[in-house]
Design a protein around this motif. Structure first.
Motif, short mmCIF file in Angstrom:
data_model
loop_
_atom_site.label_atom_id
_atom_site.label_comp_id
_atom_site.label_asym_id
_atom_site.label_seq_id
_atom_site.Cartn_x
_atom_site.Cartn_y
_atom_site.Cartn_z
N MET A 287 0.82 -1.21 0.00
CA MET A 287 0.00 0.00 0.00
C MET A 287 0.85 1.25 0.00
SD MET A 287 -3.18 0.15 -0.31
CE MET A 287 -4.24 1.54 -0.66
N PHE A 288 2.01 1.20 0.68
CA PHE A 288 2.94 2.34 0.65
C PHE A 288 3.39 2.61 -0.78
CE2 PHE A 288 7.25 4.03 0.67
CZ PHE A 288 7.17 5.08 1.58
N ALA A 289 3.80 1.56 -1.49
CA ALA A 289 4.28 1.74 -2.86
C ALA A 289 3.15 2.18 -3.79
CB ALA A 289 4.89 0.43 -3.36
N MET A 290 1.98 1.58 -3.64
CA MET A 290 0.86 1.95 -4.51
C MET A 290 0.43 3.39 -4.28
SD MET A 290 -2.78 0.01 -5.11
CE MET A 290 -1.95 -1.42 -5.78
N ALA A 296 2.57 10.41 -6.86
CA ALA A 296 3.62 11.04 -7.65
C ALA A 296 3.27 11.08 -9.13
CB ALA A 296 4.94 10.28 -7.45
N THR A 297 2.67 10.02 -9.65
CA THR A 297 2.38 9.96 -11.09
C THR A 297 1.25 10.91 -11.47
OG1 THR A 297 3.15 7.67 -11.17
CG2 THR A 297 1.79 8.43 -13.00
N LEU A 421 6.14 10.50 1.26
CA LEU A 421 6.44 10.74 -0.15
C LEU A 421 5.83 12.03 -0.66
CD1 LEU A 421 6.07 7.08 -1.46
CD2 LEU A 421 8.11 8.27 -0.65
N GLY A 422 4.66 12.41 -0.10
CA GLY A 422 4.09 13.71 -0.46
C GLY A 422 5.01 14.85 -0.05
N SER A 473 11.61 11.16 -9.61
CA SER A 473 12.56 10.05 -9.65
C SER A 473 12.90 9.58 -8.24
CB SER A 473 13.84 10.46 -10.37
OG SER A 473 13.57 10.81 -11.71
N THR A 474 13.04 10.51 -7.31
CA THR A 474 13.38 10.15 -5.93
C THR A 474 12.26 9.33 -5.30
OG1 THR A 474 14.72 12.14 -5.66
CG2 THR A 474 13.98 11.05 -3.65
N VAL A 475 11.03 9.79 -5.44
CA VAL A 475 9.89 9.09 -4.86
C VAL A 475 9.75 7.69 -5.46
CG1 VAL A 475 7.36 9.05 -4.77
CG2 VAL A 475 8.60 11.13 -4.17
#
Length: 510
Positions: A287-290, A296-297, A421-422, A473-475
């Motif tokens: 869920m973190f990655a999704m 970000a996208t 990530l935000g 790219s970092t995220v």
């Protein structure tokens, strides 16, 4: 004459039609919960303008829902074990419907924030009950695996549909429609729930500990605030210290209390089961990655490529499309493939998909969609059976507690993604942007400010695009790293859960 085996208390074998109707019913409730987690992503600018909300109020309009829900989930699952999951599901639906009406007619930001908090109360009551009802209704392990995989796929689909439905409704109706859409679904789910939800066996001897719920809430909220503050460029010392103290002290007193209670809110001993622990880790990581990938996208394609909110929502929906076949097939063939392959391999494939997505950005939409589909394929497999690993490795009488842990895992993964990530998107942007002489100072704060600041010219925008490219790219790299680590750790933990192995430690009668 042969005799039928005894049935678990309160879990009589419902007819097939009734069992699968129950799955549709709890699935509708779950879809409402996950939709409301993401539906405001496209509606926030309109809400902010119509209600004249400040930036801080706008953030609380979004964050009040997941924060309150995450903090209440552990307690609500235990309440379900005590009073019955059917009652918790129906009560949660009613609260959710009333809160939706309040939110749709909110005259001020403060009322909307309060309504979002009330929505979270209904969601917290309802969400563990959806999975617990599946646990006590589907007594056949293979059927239960399929039902849980359908449940898991609905979580992914709901999160992906939120931005799309929000954008579509705003093109035709006022902002209140994004909440009013909940009401007819709630009414239908209540009618079906009364008709088909089993009166599962409550355990009045189980005790819900209010103090433990408060401690859990303080710990989780403190940790989210801490993560968000650490990722900022300009950190507040008092906020950082307060959040750290709340997290550490809250967790310490929570653990001490659980060890002394006869009926703990969270039985920490269940984490000794490798399948249960791997399921929790997989849920958080996936869920973190999704969440990070979607955030970000959508930002990148709205701010840099000029996509509308609806178009960017449709783009990331490719993750949900990719996840559907692996979610369903993963549950159907879990007894053949085993947890290790689906969880460890799914997270590993997800890492490959996110890396592909990052590298595909300059090469066109077809390559990008390919990366998103592969990401969904991997994460769908891991998430669907992660839920099975969690709910199948505790006794049925603690199904509510296990469901709560599962929900907290997913919600915390999403919260951590938005918080960390935000903030990282903005932090890397401000640290790497190189503005030309005479550029407006506002352009150095964020990509949004660079697009709207007076005096912004082509050179400023070019610098802003490069800096935001660094942020993106970092995220994405962080998401790849987290998924890769998760794949390695869960594969190691699940070394005894290879092909053909049992995924659950408890049968239908336990």
């Amino acid at each position: 004459m042969t005799m039928s085996p005894p049935l678990a208390a309160g879990t009589s074998h419902l007819g097939a039609r009734r069992r699968w109707t129950l799955l549709v019913t709890v699935g509708a409730g779950l879809l409402l919960i996950t939709l409301d987690n993401s539906i405001l992503y496209t509606a926030l600018p309109t809400l902010t303008r119509e209600l004249d909300a400040s930036w801080t109020e706008s953030l609380w309009i979004i964050n009040a829902y997941p924060l309150v829900m995450t903090g209440l989930l552990l307690g609500s699952g235990t309440l379900g074990d005590r009073f019955g999951h059917r009652l918790m599901f129906l009560a949660g639906l009613v609260v959710f419907g009333l809160a939706s009406l309040l939110a749709a007619t909110a005259p001020t930001p403060e009322v909307l924030i309060a309504a979002r908090g009330l929505l979270a109360v209904g969601a917290a009551a309802m969400m563990p009950a959806t999975l617990a009802l599946i646990r006590v209704t589907f007594t056949d392990e293979r059927e239960r695996n399929i039902a849980i995989s359908v449940w898991g796929s609905l979580s992914v689909v709901g999160g992906a549909l939120g931005p799309i439905i929000g954008g579509a409704l705003l093109e035709q109706f006022t902002w209140g429609s994004i909440f009013l859409i909940n009401v007819p679904v709630v009414l239908l789910a209540v009618i079906l729930g009364v008709a088909v939800a089993p009166s599962d066996d409550p355990h009045p001897a189980a005790r819900w500990d209010f103090t433990s719920s408060v401690q859990a809430l303080v710990t989780l909220v403190g940790l989210v605030v801490l993560i968000k503050e650490v990722a900022k460029v300009e950190r507040s010392g008092p906020v950082l210290l307060g959040a750290a103290l709340a997290t550490v002290v809250g967790w310490w007193v929570f653990v001490r209390r659980q060890r002394r209670l006869t009926f703990p809110l969270l039985d920490l001993s269940i984490f000794r089961n490798a399948a249960f622990a791997s399921g929790v880790l997989a849920a958080v990581v996936a869920m973190f990655a999704m969440g990070g990938l979607q955030l970000a996208t959508t930002q990148r394609f709205q701010l840099v490529a000029g996509f509308s909110p609806l178009e960017s929502g449709l783009l990331v929906a490719a993750i949900a499309v990719g996840s559907l076949p692996s979610s369903i097939l993963g549950g159907a063939f879990l007894h053949v493939v085993g947890l290790r392959v689906l969880i460890g391999g799914g997270l590993g494939l997800g890492a490959v998909g996110v890396a592909w997505t990052l590298l595909a950005v300059p090469h066109g939409m077809a390559w990008l969609l390919g990366g998103l589909l592969i990401t969904g394929l991997g994460l769908g497999a891991a998430m669907s059976v992660a839920s099975t690993a969690i709910i199948g490795n505790v006794p049925a009488r603690r199904a509510g507690m296990a469901s709560s842990v599962e929900e907290v895992s997913y919600e915390f993964g999403n919260l951590a993604a938005v918080a960390l990530l935000g903030s990282l998107l903005t932090t890397v942007y401000t640290m790497t942007i190189r503005l030309p002489d005479g550029a407006p100072a506002e352009a150095g704060r964020s990509m949004t400010d660079a697009l709207t600041a007076p005096g912004t010219g082509p050179e400023v925008l070019d610098a802003a695009y490069r800096a935001f490219g660094n942020s993106y790219s970092t995220v994405m790299t962080v998401c790849v790293g987290v998924l890769a680590v998760g794949a390695v750790v869960t594969t190691a933990l699940l070394r005894r859960y290879g092909p053909g192995s049992a995924s659950s430690a408890y049968g239908s009668g336990h």
